[in-house]
Scaffold this motif. Structure first.
Motif, PDB file in Angstrom:
ATOM      1  N   ARG A  88       0.866  -1.193   0.000  1.00 55.51           N
ATOM      2  CA  ARG A  88       0.000   0.000   0.000  1.00 55.51           C
ATOM      3  C   ARG A  88       0.896   1.233   0.000  1.00 55.51           C
ATOM      4  O   ARG A  88       1.129   1.842   1.026  1.00 55.51           O
ATOM      5  CB  ARG A  88      -0.916  -0.003   1.210  1.00 55.51           C
ATOM      6  N   ASP A 143      -0.960   7.350  -8.727  1.00 53.73           N
ATOM      7  CA  ASP A 143      -0.646   6.542  -9.897  1.00 53.73           C
ATOM      8  C   ASP A 143       0.412   7.237 -10.741  1.00 53.73           C
ATOM      9  O   ASP A 143       0.372   8.461 -10.923  1.00 53.73           O
ATOM     10  CB  ASP A 143      -1.902   6.325 -10.754  1.00 53.73           C
ATOM     11  N   GLN A 144       1.359   6.465 -11.256  1.00 55.10           N
ATOM     12  CA  GLN A 144       2.435   6.954 -12.127  1.00 55.10           C
ATOM     13  C   GLN A 144       3.079   8.222 -11.582  1.00 55.10           C
ATOM     14  O   GLN A 144       3.279   9.193 -12.307  1.00 55.10           O
ATOM     15  CB  GLN A 144       1.912   7.152 -13.543  1.00 55.10           C
ATOM     16  N   GLN A 165       0.704  -8.344  -4.367  1.00 56.99           N
ATOM     17  CA  GLN A 165       0.240  -6.988  -4.038  1.00 56.99           C
ATOM     18  C   GLN A 165       1.351  -5.959  -4.221  1.00 56.99           C
ATOM     19  O   GLN A 165       1.113  -4.875  -4.763  1.00 56.99           O
ATOM     20  CB  GLN A 165      -0.263  -6.930  -2.594  1.00 56.99           C
ATOM     21  N   ASN A 175       1.991  -5.256  -7.893  1.00 59.04           N
ATOM     22  CA  ASN A 175       0.930  -4.410  -8.446  1.00 59.04           C
ATOM     23  C   ASN A 175       1.099  -2.955  -8.010  1.00 59.04           C
ATOM     24  O   ASN A 175       0.875  -2.035  -8.803  1.00 59.04           O
ATOM     25  CB  ASN A 175      -0.445  -4.932  -8.037  1.00 59.04           C
ATOM     26  N   GLU A 176       1.507  -2.732  -6.768  1.00 61.59           N
ATOM     27  CA  GLU A 176       1.721  -1.366  -6.289  1.00 61.59           C
ATOM     28  C   GLU A 176       2.893  -0.704  -6.998  1.00 61.59           C
ATOM     29  O   GLU A 176       2.822   0.468  -7.360  1.00 61.59           O
ATOM     30  CB  GLU A 176       1.943  -1.349  -4.770  1.00 61.59           C
ATOM     31  N   CYS A 177       3.965  -1.456  -7.215  1.00 65.55           N
ATOM     32  CA  CYS A 177       5.104  -0.892  -7.961  1.00 65.55           C
ATOM     33  C   CYS A 177       4.653  -0.483  -9.357  1.00 65.55           C
ATOM     34  O   CYS A 177       4.983   0.606  -9.834  1.00 65.55           O
ATOM     35  CB  CYS A 177       6.245  -1.905  -8.051  1.00 65.55           C
ATOM     36  N   ASP A 178       3.901  -1.359 -10.011  1.00 69.03           N
ATOM     37  CA  ASP A 178       3.385  -1.039 -11.347  1.00 69.03           C
ATOM     38  C   ASP A 178       2.507   0.219 -11.309  1.00 69.03           C
ATOM     39  O   ASP A 178       2.586   1.061 -12.194  1.00 69.03           O
ATOM     40  CB  ASP A 178       2.555  -2.196 -11.897  1.00 69.03           C
ATOM     41  N   ARG A 179       1.691   0.344 -10.288  1.00 71.09           N
ATOM     42  CA  ARG A 179       0.752   1.462 -10.195  1.00 71.09           C
ATOM     43  C   ARG A 179       1.469   2.796 -10.018  1.00 71.09           C
ATOM     44  O   ARG A 179       1.121   3.786 -10.663  1.00 71.09           O
ATOM     45  CB  ARG A 179      -0.211   1.235  -9.018  1.00 71.09           C
ATOM     46  N   VAL A 180       2.481   2.857  -9.153  1.00 69.97           N
ATOM     47  CA  VAL A 180       3.099   4.152  -8.842  1.00 69.97           C
ATOM     48  C   VAL A 180       4.200   4.559  -9.817  1.00 69.97           C
ATOM     49  O   VAL A 180       4.534   5.733  -9.913  1.00 69.97           O
ATOM     50  CB  VAL A 180       3.639   4.208  -7.393  1.00 69.97           C
ATOM     51  N   LYS A 221       6.079   5.695 -13.100  1.00 68.35           N
ATOM     52  CA  LYS A 221       5.788   6.387 -14.355  1.00 68.35           C
ATOM     53  C   LYS A 221       6.106   5.447 -15.517  1.00 68.35           C
ATOM     54  O   LYS A 221       6.850   4.477 -15.367  1.00 68.35           O
ATOM     55  CB  LYS A 221       6.659   7.647 -14.480  1.00 68.35           C
ATOM     56  N   GLN A 222       5.554   5.750 -16.678  1.00 73.26           N
ATOM     57  CA  GLN A 222       5.865   4.981 -17.879  1.00 73.26           C
ATOM     58  C   GLN A 222       7.381   4.907 -18.044  1.00 73.26           C
ATOM     59  O   GLN A 222       8.057   5.919 -17.918  1.00 73.26           O
ATOM     60  CB  GLN A 222       5.208   5.624 -19.106  1.00 73.26           C
TER      61      GLN A 222
END
Length: 178
Positions: free
Chosen positions: A21, A26-27, A45, A48-53, A55-56
Motif C-alpha cells: 500500500r 498513480d504513475q 500486491q 501491483n503497487e510498484c506497477d501502479r506508482v 511512471k511509464q
C-alpha cells in the motif's frame, strides 16, 4: 546552498506506507527500489503497487547482500550455522514476479563488514536460523571461537566479506510498467 546535504534534505518528503500500500499517486515516481526486503512483502500486491506508482518506463531496482563464500572462514561459518547445507542463493536472479517484466541488469559490489568478535556473535545471534535453534548457545560459542581465529592481529577485527547483488530493470516489456 544547492548540492549540500541540507539542500538535499529539504527536498525529501517522507510518508508511511508499505510495499503493498504505497501512499502515492498513480504513475507518480520515477523509480522503486527494494533493498534486502522483498522476502517480507506479499509479492503479488507489492508488484501491483510498484506497477501502479511507477511512471511509464520507470526504473525498478532490487538488491540483496550475501556472504562471499569464497572466503575459507566464511565457509567455516556456514558449516557451523547451516547444518543442512547452503540455502538457495537469492542473489542470482530477481524474484519470480519480475521475470516477465523485461531484462534486468545484474551487478555485484563486494564489501567487507568489519566487526569485533563480540559484534560478530551478536550479529549471528540475530539470524533467525541461529536464534531458533535448540543448540543456539553451542552454535554461538563455535562462532566466537571461529571469530577469535579469524580476527586480525593488527586491528582486532574480523573481516566478514559480503557481496551486494543489484538488479535494475534495463528494458521493460512493452505494456508493463516497471
Amino acid at each position: 546552498m544547492r548540492g549540500t546535504a541540507t539542500g538535499v534534505a529539504n527536498r525529501i518528503t517522507t510518508t508511511s506506507g508499505s510495499a503493498e500500500r504505497i501512499p502515492l499517486g498513480d504513475q507518480s515516481v520515477d523509480a522503486t527500489i527494494c533493498l534486502q526486503a522483498w522476502h517480507w512483502v506479499e509479492p503479488e500486491q507489492a508488484t501491483n503497487e510498484c506497477d501502479r506508482v511507477l511512471k511509464q518506463n520507470g526504473m525498478m531496482g532490487m538488491a540483496w547482500h550475501t556472504w562471499d563464500r569464497t572466503s575459507s572462514w566464511v565457509q567455516a561459518l556456514a558449516a557451523i550455522v547451516e547444518p543442512d547445507g547452503t540455502p538457495a542463493d537469492q542473489t542470482l536472479s530477481v524474484p519470480g514476479e519480475f521475470v516477465e517484466r523485461g531484462a534486468f541488469e545484474r551487478k555485484e559490489f563486494p564489501f567487507n563488514h568489519e566487526l569485533t568478535v563480540e559484534q560478530l556473535v551478536q550479529l549471528a545471534s540475530s539470524w533467525s536460523f541461529v536464534a531458533q535453534r535448540s543448540d543456539r548457545n553451542v552454535v554461538l560459542a563455535k562462532i566466537r571461537d571461529l571469530g577469535e581465529k579469524a580476527e586480525s592481529l593488527h586491528t582486532g577485527l574480523v573481516r566478514f566479506p559480503h557481496i551486494t547483488a543489484t538488479f535494475r530493470l534495463k528494458q521493460p516489456v512493452r505494456g508493463v510498467v516497471g
